[in-house]
Design an enzyme around this catalytic site. Structure first.
Site, PDB file in Angstrom:
ATOM      1  N   ASN A  39       0.835  -1.189   0.000  1.00  0.00           N
ATOM      2  CA  ASN A  39       0.000   0.000   0.000  1.00  0.00           C
ATOM      3  C   ASN A  39       0.881   1.254   0.000  1.00  0.00           C
ATOM      4  O   ASN A  39       1.956   1.279   0.583  1.00  0.00           O
ATOM      5  CB  ASN A  39      -1.019   0.005   1.144  1.00  0.00           C
ATOM      6  CG  ASN A  39      -0.443  -0.163   2.527  1.00  0.00           C
ATOM      7  OD1 ASN A  39       0.551  -0.853   2.744  1.00  0.00           O
ATOM      8  ND2 ASN A  39      -1.091   0.454   3.501  1.00  0.00           N
ATOM      9  N   CYS A  50      -3.924   0.562  -2.794  1.00  0.00           N
ATOM     10  CA  CYS A  50      -3.912  -0.639  -1.963  1.00  0.00           C
ATOM     11  C   CYS A  50      -2.831  -1.600  -2.446  1.00  0.00           C
ATOM     12  O   CYS A  50      -2.435  -1.592  -3.617  1.00  0.00           O
ATOM     13  CB  CYS A  50      -5.264  -1.339  -2.036  1.00  0.00           C
ATOM     14  SG  CYS A  50      -6.636  -0.404  -1.329  1.00  0.00           S
ATOM     15  N   GLU A  52      -3.080  -4.813  -2.939  1.00  0.00           N
ATOM     16  CA  GLU A  52      -3.600  -5.722  -3.962  1.00  0.00           C
ATOM     17  C   GLU A  52      -3.591  -5.063  -5.332  1.00  0.00           C
ATOM     18  O   GLU A  52      -3.224  -5.679  -6.337  1.00  0.00           O
ATOM     19  CB  GLU A  52      -5.032  -6.163  -3.613  1.00  0.00           C
ATOM     20  CG  GLU A  52      -5.142  -6.900  -2.299  1.00  0.00           C
ATOM     21  CD  GLU A  52      -5.428  -5.993  -1.105  1.00  0.00           C
ATOM     22  OE1 GLU A  52      -6.061  -6.467  -0.162  1.00  0.00           O
ATOM     23  OE2 GLU A  52      -5.020  -4.810  -1.115  1.00  0.00           O
ATOM     24  N   CYS A  83     -10.394  -4.655   0.569  1.00  0.00           N
ATOM     25  CA  CYS A  83     -11.478  -3.674   0.454  1.00  0.00           C
ATOM     26  C   CYS A  83     -12.366  -4.042  -0.741  1.00  0.00           C
ATOM     27  O   CYS A  83     -12.001  -4.875  -1.578  1.00  0.00           O
ATOM     28  CB  CYS A  83     -10.910  -2.264   0.311  1.00  0.00           C
ATOM     29  SG  CYS A  83     -10.210  -1.891  -1.313  1.00  0.00           S
TER      30      CYS A  83
END
Length: 130
Positions: A39, A50, A52, A83
């Site tokens: 992140n 983020c 990911e 998220c």
């Protein structure tokens, strides 16, 4: 390199001067290559990225477009779920049976499938016109 190790290593390089909440993610592409992301915060919330999303961007930059497995790690009492935006991003590149493991820095893990992570996913099929 294992996904757990790649995610843990990249987590240490997260840029989190505001929340101090480091997250690392690693993706194994269908090719077998491993891509990692952390992140990256920005003072102009919500302009950060983020972990990911960073790993997915690295995967695409590497020429891969299909996720085979995901591993996400954070320093939290319980495994932290992705998220909503990252769930959708993962689903864009992964089939419903792809495993997503969420982990803590002290070894707790929870593994779910993409279908379990994002039931009722919005997909390209929703955009098809008759």
């Amino acid at each position: 390199m294992t996904l757990a190790k790649a995610a843990a290593e990249v987590r240490e390089r997260a840029w989190v001067p505001y929340s101090r909440f480091k997250v690392g993610a690693a993706i194994r592409a269908a090719s077998g290559k491993v891509y990692a992301g952390c992140n990256v915060e920005n003072v102009a919330y919500p302009e950060g990225t983020c972990a990911e999303a960073g790993a997915i961007a690295a995967m695409c930059a590497g020429g891969d477009y299909k996720i085979a497995e995901v591993y996400v790690i954070a320093d939290s009492p319980e495994p932290v779920p992705c998220c909503g935006g990252c769930r959708q991003k993962i689903a864009e590149f992964a089939g419903p049976d792809v495993r997503v493991t969420m982990a803590t820095t002290d070894g707790k893990e929870k593994t779910v499938t993409v279908a379990e992570l994002l039931p009722g996913v919005f997909s390209a099929a929703h955009m098809d016109r008759a």
